[in-house]
Design an enzyme around this catalytic site. Structure first.
Site, PDB file in Angstrom:
ATOM      1  N   ARG A  41       0.818  -1.220   0.000  1.00 16.92           N
ATOM      2  CA  ARG A  41       0.000   0.000   0.000  1.00 16.92           C
ATOM      3  C   ARG A  41       0.851   1.269   0.000  1.00 16.92           C
ATOM      4  O   ARG A  41       0.458   2.280  -0.571  1.00 16.92           O
ATOM      5  CB  ARG A  41      -0.955  -0.014   1.203  1.00 16.92           C
ATOM      6  N   LYS A 198     -19.630 -17.816   4.222  1.00 21.45           N
ATOM      7  CA  LYS A 198     -21.040 -17.633   4.560  1.00 21.45           C
ATOM      8  C   LYS A 198     -21.838 -16.915   3.483  1.00 21.45           C
ATOM      9  O   LYS A 198     -21.409 -15.904   2.951  1.00 21.45           O
ATOM     10  CB  LYS A 198     -21.156 -16.837   5.864  1.00 21.45           C
ATOM     11  N   GLY A 351      -9.077 -10.002   0.333  1.00 16.84           N
ATOM     12  CA  GLY A 351      -7.796 -10.487   0.837  1.00 16.84           C
ATOM     13  C   GLY A 351      -7.430 -11.898   0.418  1.00 16.84           C
ATOM     14  O   GLY A 351      -6.316 -12.152  -0.050  1.00 16.84           O
ATOM     15  N   GLY A 374     -13.398  -4.053   1.801  1.00 18.57           N
ATOM     16  CA  GLY A 374     -14.787  -3.662   2.071  1.00 18.57           C
ATOM     17  C   GLY A 374     -15.380  -2.801   0.975  1.00 18.57           C
ATOM     18  O   GLY A 374     -16.551  -2.958   0.603  1.00 18.57           O
TER      19      GLY A 374
END
Length: 397
Positions: A41, A198, A351, A374
């Site tokens: 980053r 999930k 990720g 996100g």
């Protein structure tokens, strides 16, 4: 997406002698001693900073690091290690300024790093008084932190409201272009791979994609829930039986459009979840009550790979099996190699996805690798990110 771009501002000469405030994302992992363990980053933030310096601007750059308590500085919250690494990459002195909200002394050609922006009281709630103070520090605000684009905070949204000029840096602009190519104006067939443990965590993504994609490939625990919805036994595999109705609704929504959610026809199972568990490949219809499904089978992987090779656009979020274990990595490896071999434009994020891309060495064969976890997921959900919203608004003023 219509936003001002910093590159265009630089080309026009508007950045000369101007005070430029860059919100970067240098939230890097550190070990217990505070040493940076992975600097991607920081390296990704260099082009924007160099662009501003080359344009003759007075440059301020800040980032968040971790989740500090506002107004309560601790040494572990400091950007000092980040400033040191950035200075090494740029080959120049990298001053780190604390308590900077009320004023920063920086001259054209100079660069300073402003201490962890999440230490400022009011940052997370996007306090208007703080936002106006941040905006007063600069002539040009540059948002170059896609990883924070889904958050409306003082240094990501508020400052963009009040700064004289608000624009997208090269990293953020590249994300906007890739997202537009993949989702707003895709070359078809558009194939999405959504995997994870999930359904509940990605249900809204699945529902949004079901309205747009031509193939929706599910993997991991999500695939197990869809297999259960299709009437297959999944043994003691990870799944969410309470969401079968939602899974069936996604399948039906795809069918109604002439599209499909391919259900695995063969799987790789084990009796225990461990790296040394014995792997057994079997038809999906033959899963035993004490089986754990840990990967898609070779027949399914081959079938999905063929579809990926015929795609016009591919969106990838999540490995399709427990690829960290050698016995259960074949499905993810085949998928990764198919994406690499495809002529489709591909965009990947998340990720675990980035870890799979690195493991199979296909970085150069993916059209665009998203830097925001996100934020990338919220884009897939069809949400308009706060950063995009305010930059579009400012572009038409």
């Amino acid at each position: 997406m219509n936003v001002l771009r910093f590159s265009d501002i630089v080309k026009s000469g508007l950045a000369i002698d101007k005070r430029v405030f860059i919100r970067a994302d240098m939230n890097v992992p550190q070990d217990e001693a505070g040493r940076i363990t992975e600097d991607t980053r920081i390296r990704a933030s260099v082009p924007c900073i160099q662009m501003a310096l080359d344009a003759g601007a007075a440059v301020m750059v800040t980032s968040h690091l971790g989740r500090p308590t506002e107004g309560a500085f601790k040494p572990a919250d400091s950007l000092a290690p980040v400033a040191k690494r950035l200075g090494e990459l740029l080959g120049r002195d990298m001053p780190l300024v604390s308590n900077w909200v009320d004023g920063v002394d920086v001259k054209p050609g100079q660069l300073v790093m402003l201490e962890n922006c999440r230490l400022n009281v009011g940052e997370k709630k996007n306090d208007e008084a703080l936002a106006r103070k941040l905006a007063a520090l600069c002539d040009i605000f540059v948002h170059d932190a896609f990883g924070t684009a889904h958050r409306a905070e003082g240094s990501t949204y508020g400052i963009a409201q009040y700064a004289p000029i608000a624009c997208a840096g090269p990293l953020l602009a590249a994300e906007i272009d890739a997202i537009s190519t993949a989702l707003a104006n895709p070359k078809r067939p558009l194939v999405a791979i959504v995997a994870g443990s999930k359904v509940s965590s990605k249900l809204t993504i699945l529902q949004a994609l079901a309205k747009n994609v031509d193939q929706l490939i599910v993997g991991g625990g999500i695939a197990n829930t869809f297999m259960l919805a299709a009437g297959l036994n999944i043994g003691k595999s990870l799944a969410e039986p309470g969401l079968l109705a939602e899974a069936k609704a996604v399948i039906e929504a795809m069918k109604a459009r002439g599209a499909e959610v391919p259900i695995p026809t063969d799987v790789v199972t084990a009796k225990t979840f461990s790296a040394d568990a014995v792997a057994t490949t079997k038809p999906a219809a033959d899963v035993a009550d004490d089986d754990l499904i840990l990967d898609i089978g070779p027949e399914t992987a081959k079938r999905l790979a063929e579809r990926l090779k015929q795609a016009g656009t591919i969106v990838w979020n999540g490995p399709v099996g427990v690829f960290e274990f050698a016995a259960f990595e074949n499905g993810t490896r085949v998928i990764a190699q198919a994406i690499a071999a495809s002529s489709a434009f591909s965009i990947a994020g998340g990720g675990d996805t980035l870890a799979a891309i690195a493991k199979y060495g296909i970085e150069k064969d993916v059209g665009y690798i998203s830097t925001g976890g996100g934020a990338f997921l919220e884009v897939l959900e069809g949400k308009t990110l706060p950063a995009f919203e305010i930059l579009q608004k400012r572009a038409v003023e």
